[in-house]
Design an enzyme around this catalytic site. Sequence first.
Site, PDB file in Angstrom:
ATOM      1  N   HIS A   6      -5.078   6.373-115.807  1.00  0.00           N
ATOM      2  CA  HIS A   6      -5.608   6.457-114.274  1.00  0.00           C
ATOM      3  C   HIS A   6      -4.955   5.839-112.891  1.00  0.00           C
ATOM      4  CE1 HIS A   6      -9.148   6.931-114.315  1.00  0.00           C
ATOM      5  NE2 HIS A   6      -9.528   7.057-112.768  1.00  0.00           N
ATOM      6  N   ARG A  10      -7.487   8.325-102.285  1.00  0.00           N
ATOM      7  CA  ARG A  10      -8.513   9.118-101.694  1.00  0.00           C
ATOM      8  C   ARG A  10      -7.622  10.008-100.548  1.00  0.00           C
ATOM      9  NH1 ARG A  10     -12.200   4.920-102.661  1.00  0.00           N
ATOM     10  NH2 ARG A  10     -13.784   5.810-103.198  1.00  0.00           N
ATOM     11  N   GLU A  53      -5.178  10.730-110.507  1.00  0.00           N
ATOM     12  CA  GLU A  53      -6.546  10.874-109.625  1.00  0.00           C
ATOM     13  C   GLU A  53      -6.767  11.056-108.186  1.00  0.00           C
ATOM     14  OE1 GLU A  53     -11.216   9.180-109.208  1.00  0.00           O
ATOM     15  OE2 GLU A  53     -10.738   9.295-110.947  1.00  0.00           O
ATOM     16  N   ASN A  57     -13.393  13.539-100.385  1.00  0.00           N
ATOM     17  CA  ASN A  57     -14.719  13.595-100.139  1.00  0.00           C
ATOM     18  C   ASN A  57     -14.250  14.542 -99.405  1.00  0.00           C
ATOM     19  OD1 ASN A  57     -15.968  11.101-101.138  1.00  0.00           O
ATOM     20  ND2 ASN A  57     -13.684   9.924-100.205  1.00  0.00           N
ATOM     21  N   HIS A  72       2.072  -0.210-103.832  1.00  0.00           N
ATOM     22  CA  HIS A  72       2.752   1.531-104.231  1.00  0.00           C
ATOM     23  C   HIS A  72       2.586   1.232-105.567  1.00  0.00           C
ATOM     24  CE1 HIS A  72       5.630  -1.933-105.479  1.00  0.00           C
ATOM     25  NE2 HIS A  72       5.644  -0.416-106.210  1.00  0.00           N
ATOM     26  N   GLU A 122       7.217   4.226-104.892  1.00  0.00           N
ATOM     27  CA  GLU A 122       8.417   3.618-105.435  1.00  0.00           C
ATOM     28  C   GLU A 122       9.082   4.326-106.329  1.00  0.00           C
ATOM     29  OE1 GLU A 122      10.596  -0.768-106.762  1.00  0.00           O
ATOM     30  OE2 GLU A 122       8.423  -0.075-107.156  1.00  0.00           O
TER      31      GLU A 122
END
Length: 131
Positions: A6, A10, A53, A57, A72, A122
């Site tokens: 993964h 954020r 993922e 926060n 990217h 992309e």
Amino acid sequence: MAKMIHSMIRVLDEARATDFYGKAFGLEVAERLDFDSFTLVYLSNPESEFELELTINKGREEAYALGDGYGHLAVSVDDLDAEHARFTELGLNPGKLVEFNRDGTLFARFFFVTDPDGYKIEVLQRHGRFK
């Protein structure tokens, strides 16, 4: 051998991010883990075992500074032209289609799209090394 499983980014708004990645790439929530100060959301689709993922926060209100180190994420598709048209119809504002040649031979066809938090993705035509 190590296996890539993964990549994490954020995001400010879980619903906005999951909506974008669902519409754009067919990613669905594979697992959502809520903790005291943050939430982790793992997104995937049947095409690949690799997951995205999302980390949310809690209490964060200002946008994240992406800095000059982030480049990217990349995904590959069977029909780039159809995907570009679909993204356009969905109002996802894809960039222009680009053909990148090397030594007179097609190396890559792609476009970029930006998610709601400013991350670039992309979208590549499956070809050559981009399977």
